[in-house]
Design a protein around this motif. Structure first.
Motif, PDB file in Angstrom:
ATOM      1  N   GLU A  89     -14.228  13.343  11.543  1.00  0.00           N
ATOM      2  CA  GLU A  89     -15.029  14.106  10.601  1.00  0.00           C
ATOM      3  C   GLU A  89     -15.259  13.307   9.313  1.00  0.00           C
ATOM      4  N   GLU A  90     -16.513  13.325   8.842  1.00  0.00           N
ATOM      5  CA  GLU A  90     -16.921  12.464   7.736  1.00  0.00           C
ATOM      6  C   GLU A  90     -16.160  12.753   6.444  1.00  0.00           C
TER       7      GLU A  90
ATOM      8  N   SER B 291     -13.246  14.305   5.925  1.00  0.00           N
ATOM      9  CA  SER B 291     -11.827  13.964   6.039  1.00  0.00           C
ATOM     10  C   SER B 291     -11.628  12.455   6.004  1.00  0.00           C
TER      11      SER B 291
ATOM     12  N   GLU C 230      -9.406  10.064  13.059  1.00  0.00           N
ATOM     13  CA  GLU C 230     -10.235  11.081  12.418  1.00  0.00           C
ATOM     14  C   GLU C 230     -11.718  10.788  12.625  1.00  0.00           C
TER      15      GLU C 230
ATOM     16  N   GLY D  46     -11.369  18.770  10.252  1.00  0.00           N
ATOM     17  CA  GLY D  46     -10.869  17.523  10.808  1.00  0.00           C
ATOM     18  C   GLY D  46      -9.559  17.720  11.529  1.00  0.00           C
TER      19      GLY D  46
END
Length: 310
Positions: free
Chosen positions: A39-40, A42, A37, A247
């Motif tokens: 995305e921050e 998520s 992952e 995400g």
């Protein structure tokens, strides 16, 4: 002879384990997602989940404030003998549910649908649900408890043979998008898909696929196993991640179970398990021994048999 008190004690233990001790197969699946992952938000959710599980184990408290609606899946060996019979078994599990609600504690979620009366113990009319299966050449009883949210994360559609695999994929993706956009499920989750059967058995197949199989397990039918891998990949590439944020952490795994259906239809159900995959199993033997595990081992060759004779 399996005693009622032994069933009760095992029921109390697995209620606690399911609420607090998250299965390692699910944890490993989530750790693998965290590595991928980017995305921050998520990533923040995934890391918070891991932290919450550690805190729950340290404090011996339920890891989620909403402990869902506890239910049981009971597999009875063909040679097993229960003192007092199935009535005693059900009495023991209902009593374990009521007592565990206060001792763990669990949130008393069960109410009457009309009066909203609450017995304050997760026990009532047709609650908790107890589903049964049987296993040849065995003298034990397996009791699995599952704590699954009782509100959303489920959908059903009557498809037709002409819809084919593409129709199955379309409904699957429609369901995941709806779950994420409308907050109808807690992602990432194990997704269970039921194909075929009648409408009611299709729903049962999907829920069992979500709740009673391990992360990484694959259907013995190679074509279905290929679909499971493909659907996991598809579900993590729709732009949604943990708890619906942007995400690619939507699906920990995808499990598919099938049942023979009417020649004119192709029923399909989609179920999202909770983000904590709360399940625990006790195997109770006639000599009083009890062993515990997290793999329900529900879908044996006998469960998936398709011939008249076993």
């Amino acid at each position: 002879m399996i005693k009622e008190q032994e069933i009760y004690a095992a029921g109390m233990e697995i209620m606690s384990r399911a609420a607090i001790d998250i299965p390692e197969d699910y944890r490993e699946g989530l750790r693998g997602m965290l590595e991928k992952e980017e995305e921050e938000l998520s990533r923040f959710v995934l890391m918070s989940m891991l932290d919450n599980w550690e805190a729950a184990e340290e404090d011996r408290r339920a890891m989620c404030a909403d402990t869902g609606v506890p239910r049981y899946f009971v597999k009875i060996g063909n040679e097993a003998k229960i003192d007092g019979g199935p009535v005693a078994l059900e009495r023991a599990l209902r009593r374990a549910t009521a007592d565990a609600t206060h001792s763990i504690p669990l949130r008393p979620n069960r109410v009457h649908p009309l009066s909203r009366a609450d017995n304050n113990n997760n026990v009532g009319i047709n609650a908790p649900e107890i589903e049964y299966s049987f296993e040849p050449d065995s003298d034990w009883v397996d009791v699995t408890t599952v704590h699954k949210g009782g509100l959303f994360g489920t959908d059903y559609r009557m498809l037709f043979p002409s819809d084919g695999i593409e129709g199955i994929k379309r409904f699957y993706l429609d369901s995941l998008v709806a779950f994420g956009k409308r907050g109808l499920a807690c992602q990432p989750a194990i997704i269970g898909i039921g194909l075929g059967g009648s409408k009611d058995s299709c729903m049962v197949l999907g829920k069992r696929a979500a709740c009673l199989r391990m992360v990484g397990d694959r259907n013995p039918d190679p074509k279905i196993a290929t679909l499971e891998d493909e659907f996991k990949e598809l579900g993590n590439n729709i732009g949604m991640g943990a708890m619906g944020f942007v995400g690619k952490s939507m699906v920990i795994d995808c499990n598919i179970e099938v049942g023979y259906c009417h020649t004119g239809g192709m029923q399909m159900s989609v179920h999202a398990f909770c983000l904590s995959s709360r399940r625990a199993v006790a195997r109770i033997y006639g000599d009083g021994r009890v062993t515990y595990r997290t793999d329900p081992a529900w879908f044996t060759d006998y469960q998936r048999r398709e011939t008249v004779e076993w």
